[in-house]
Design a protein around this motif. Structure first.
Motif, PDB file in Angstrom:
ATOM      1  N   PHE A   1      40.776 107.340  29.888  1.00  0.00           N
ATOM      2  CA  PHE A   1      39.523 108.015  29.558  1.00  0.00           C
ATOM      3  C   PHE A   1      39.024 108.769  30.782  1.00  0.00           C
ATOM      4  O   PHE A   1      39.111 108.306  31.915  1.00  0.00           O
ATOM      5  CB  PHE A   1      38.469 107.039  29.024  1.00  0.00           C
TER       6      PHE A   1
ATOM      7  N   THR B   1      50.685 104.607  28.271  1.00  0.00           N
ATOM      8  CA  THR B   1      49.319 104.853  27.827  1.00  0.00           C
ATOM      9  C   THR B   1      49.393 105.450  26.426  1.00  0.00           C
ATOM     10  O   THR B   1      50.012 106.507  26.237  1.00  0.00           O
ATOM     11  CB  THR B   1      48.587 105.792  28.803  1.00  0.00           C
ATOM     12  N   GLU B   2      48.773 104.775  25.474  1.00  0.00           N
ATOM     13  CA  GLU B   2      48.904 105.184  24.077  1.00  0.00           C
ATOM     14  C   GLU B   2      47.783 106.110  23.606  1.00  0.00           C
ATOM     15  O   GLU B   2      47.959 106.866  22.666  1.00  0.00           O
ATOM     16  CB  GLU B   2      48.932 103.959  23.181  1.00  0.00           C
ATOM     17  N   LYS B   3      46.635 106.007  24.186  1.00  0.00           N
ATOM     18  CA  LYS B   3      45.492 106.811  23.733  1.00  0.00           C
ATOM     19  C   LYS B   3      44.867 107.523  24.924  1.00  0.00           C
ATOM     20  O   LYS B   3      44.871 107.019  26.009  1.00  0.00           O
ATOM     21  CB  LYS B   3      44.426 105.919  23.083  1.00  0.00           C
TER      22      LYS B   3
ATOM     23  N   LYS C   1      45.160  98.860  22.758  1.00  0.00           N
ATOM     24  CA  LYS C   1      46.059  99.911  23.237  1.00  0.00           C
ATOM     25  C   LYS C   1      45.625 100.396  24.618  1.00  0.00           C
ATOM     26  O   LYS C   1      44.433 100.585  24.873  1.00  0.00           O
ATOM     27  CB  LYS C   1      46.077 101.090  22.264  1.00  0.00           C
TER      28      LYS C   1
ATOM     29  N   ASN D   1      40.439 109.671  35.984  1.00  0.00           N
ATOM     30  CA  ASN D   1      40.624 108.876  34.776  1.00  0.00           C
ATOM     31  C   ASN D   1      40.503 107.388  35.040  1.00  0.00           C
ATOM     32  O   ASN D   1      40.977 106.891  36.065  1.00  0.00           O
ATOM     33  CB  ASN D   1      42.016 109.145  34.179  1.00  0.00           C
TER      34      ASN D   1
ATOM     35  N   THR E   1      44.591 102.764  27.193  1.00  0.00           N
ATOM     36  CA  THR E   1      43.847 103.993  26.944  1.00  0.00           C
ATOM     37  C   THR E   1      43.392 104.625  28.251  1.00  0.00           C
ATOM     38  O   THR E   1      42.869 103.948  29.129  1.00  0.00           O
ATOM     39  CB  THR E   1      42.606 103.681  26.068  1.00  0.00           C
TER      40      THR E   1
ATOM     41  N   TYR F   1      45.977 118.718  32.606  1.00  0.00           N
ATOM     42  CA  TYR F   1      46.363 117.935  31.432  1.00  0.00           C
ATOM     43  C   TYR F   1      47.846 118.104  31.104  1.00  0.00           C
ATOM     44  O   TYR F   1      48.508 117.143  30.704  1.00  0.00           O
ATOM     45  CB  TYR F   1      45.491 118.287  30.224  1.00  0.00           C
TER      46      TYR F   1
ATOM     47  N   HIS G   1      41.789  99.510  24.838  1.00  0.00           N
ATOM     48  CA  HIS G   1      40.820  99.807  23.783  1.00  0.00           C
ATOM     49  C   HIS G   1      41.504  99.519  22.464  1.00  0.00           C
ATOM     50  O   HIS G   1      42.544 100.110  22.162  1.00  0.00           O
ATOM     51  CB  HIS G   1      40.358 101.265  23.855  1.00  0.00           C
ATOM     52  N   GLN G   2      40.950  98.573  21.717  1.00  0.00           N
ATOM     53  CA  GLN G   2      41.534  98.156  20.442  1.00  0.00           C
ATOM     54  C   GLN G   2      43.008  97.786  20.613  1.00  0.00           C
ATOM     55  O   GLN G   2      43.857  98.140  19.804  1.00  0.00           O
ATOM     56  CB  GLN G   2      41.347  99.233  19.381  1.00  0.00           C
TER      57      GLN G   2
ATOM     58  N   ARG H   1      52.462 109.280  28.828  1.00  0.00           N
ATOM     59  CA  ARG H   1      53.500 108.835  27.890  1.00  0.00           C
ATOM     60  C   ARG H   1      54.486 107.888  28.592  1.00  0.00           C
ATOM     61  O   ARG H   1      54.815 106.830  28.065  1.00  0.00           O
ATOM     62  CB  ARG H   1      54.240 110.027  27.293  1.00  0.00           C
TER      63      ARG H   1
END
Length: 111
Positions: A77, A109-111, A73, A65, A75, A97, A70-71, A105
């Motif tokens: 990926f 990490t929000e997204k 927040k 990851n 994130t 996962y 991102h925006q 959490r």
């Protein structure tokens, strides 16, 4: 088998597992460690936020990851997921996962 983050795991170990995970794919992956080092760095990979399943000392499944804003927040990926052929059909990615989401959490990490 044990799930843990990939912080401190030698890049050679990760690349060996990645190459084995994709060994039966039509397109062959680059085998040079320097290529992957550069690719992971460019993708913003955070090894503390990347996770693997180890069978003894062998990395048999992984989620690599990146972490970035991102925006506005924090994130996570996915920059790469793989499971060695002999370990497929064991729900390894689901297990990874399940392990990762609480970490995300707790780390904000929000997204």
């Amino acid at each position: 088998m044990q799930i843990r983050n990939l912080e401190g795991i030698p890049i050679e170990t990760v690349v060996t597992s990645l190459l084995e995970a994709f060994s039966d794919y039509f397109v062959k992956m680059p085998a040079e460690v320097a290529y992957w080092e550069s690719r992971f760095k460019g993708a913003g990979v955070d090894w503390k936020s990347s996770f693997g399943i180890f069978d003894e000392k062998k990395l048999v499944a992984f989620i690599i990851n990146g972490i970035d804003l991102h925006q506005g927040k924090l994130t996570a990926f996915n920059t790469g997921t793989g499971v060695l052929p002999a370990y497929r059909s064991r729900k390894a990615v689901d297990q990874l996962y399940e392990f990762a989401f609480p970490y995300f959490r707790e780390s904000g990490t929000e997204k």
